[in-house]
Design an enzyme around this catalytic site. Structure first.
Site, PDB file in Angstrom:
ATOM      1  N   PRO A 235     -14.876 -16.081   9.115  1.00 55.01           N
ATOM      2  CA  PRO A 235     -14.378 -16.584   7.830  1.00 55.01           C
ATOM      3  C   PRO A 235     -13.743 -15.608   6.674  1.00 55.01           C
ATOM      4  O   PRO A 235     -13.197 -16.119   5.517  1.00 55.01           O
ATOM      5  CB  PRO A 235     -15.592 -17.620   7.326  1.00 55.01           C
ATOM      6  CG  PRO A 235     -16.357 -16.892   7.868  1.00 55.01           C
ATOM      7  CD  PRO A 235     -16.277 -16.175   9.084  1.00 55.01           C
TER       8      PRO A 235
ATOM      9  N   ASP B 127      -3.952  -9.836  12.163  1.00 57.96           N
ATOM     10  CA  ASP B 127      -3.163 -11.056  11.486  1.00 57.96           C
ATOM     11  C   ASP B 127      -3.230 -11.286  10.056  1.00 57.96           C
ATOM     12  O   ASP B 127      -4.237 -10.518   9.708  1.00 57.96           O
ATOM     13  CB  ASP B 127      -3.754 -12.395  12.439  1.00 57.96           C
ATOM     14  CG  ASP B 127      -3.615 -12.417  13.994  1.00 57.96           C
ATOM     15  OD1 ASP B 127      -2.778 -11.717  14.443  1.00 57.96           O
ATOM     16  OD2 ASP B 127      -4.242 -13.297  14.474  1.00 57.96           O
TER      17      ASP B 127
ATOM     18  N   LYS C  26       3.282  -9.541  10.070  1.00 59.48           N
ATOM     19  CA  LYS C  26       4.494  -8.915   9.601  1.00 59.48           C
ATOM     20  C   LYS C  26       5.428  -8.006  10.506  1.00 59.48           C
ATOM     21  O   LYS C  26       6.693  -8.084  10.473  1.00 59.48           O
ATOM     22  CB  LYS C  26       3.878  -8.067   8.515  1.00 59.48           C
ATOM     23  CG  LYS C  26       3.298  -9.118   7.337  1.00 59.48           C
ATOM     24  CD  LYS C  26       3.233  -8.048   6.037  1.00 59.48           C
ATOM     25  CE  LYS C  26       2.917  -8.778   4.954  1.00 59.48           C
ATOM     26  NZ  LYS C  26       1.918  -9.507   4.568  1.00 59.48           N
TER      27      LYS C  26
END
Length: 136
Positions: A17, A40, A62
């Site tokens: 998380p 990511d 990106k």
């Protein structure tokens, strides 16, 4: 016919998380020693701060957007890096680590005879997708 000798290694890890305190000690240690980390968008800055300042860190999302690179191209990049002897990380957030896409990456790396190891993050989907270490 002999399989080619594996030179490098690819580590796949779900970053959980986003709290680096929740990562296992093994994951933190290996991440600090990484030469290259592909991650990511959703991987937290706090987790990325664990990576050595000398490592190359690239946001795959990106890269895909800015260079019109497909996910298959990212897999090819990982395979090439391993064949060249690199130790690369493919780091995914808990939210972006969908079991199907991870299973496809693992399968592609294994089929290319790449030494791949799944490092479990905190209850990550990556660990669930792999079920265990996939080191070959």
């Amino acid at each position: 016919m002999h399989a080619p000798i594996r030179r490098g290694k690819i580590y796949l890890m779900g970053a959980g998380p986003g709290d680096p305190e929740l990562l296992p000690a093994e994951a933190v240690s290996l991440l600090r020693a990484a030469e290259v980390v592909l991650h990511d968008d959703a991987v937290s800055p706090e987790v990325l701060e664990l990576v050595s300042a000398s490592a190359q860190v690239r946001n795959v999302d990106k890269l895909i957007e800015s260079e019109a690179v497909s996910r298959d191209k990212v897999l090819s990049l990982l395979i090439s890096a391993a064949n060249d002897g690199g130790r690369w990380w493919r780091l995914q957030s808990e939210h972006s680590a969908l079991p199907e896409s991870i299973a496809e990456e693992i399968e592609g790396l294994v089929q290319a005879n790449v030494d791949v190891e799944v490092i479990a993050g905190d209850k990550s989907a990556l660990a669930a997708a792999a079920g265990k270490n996939v080191a070959r």
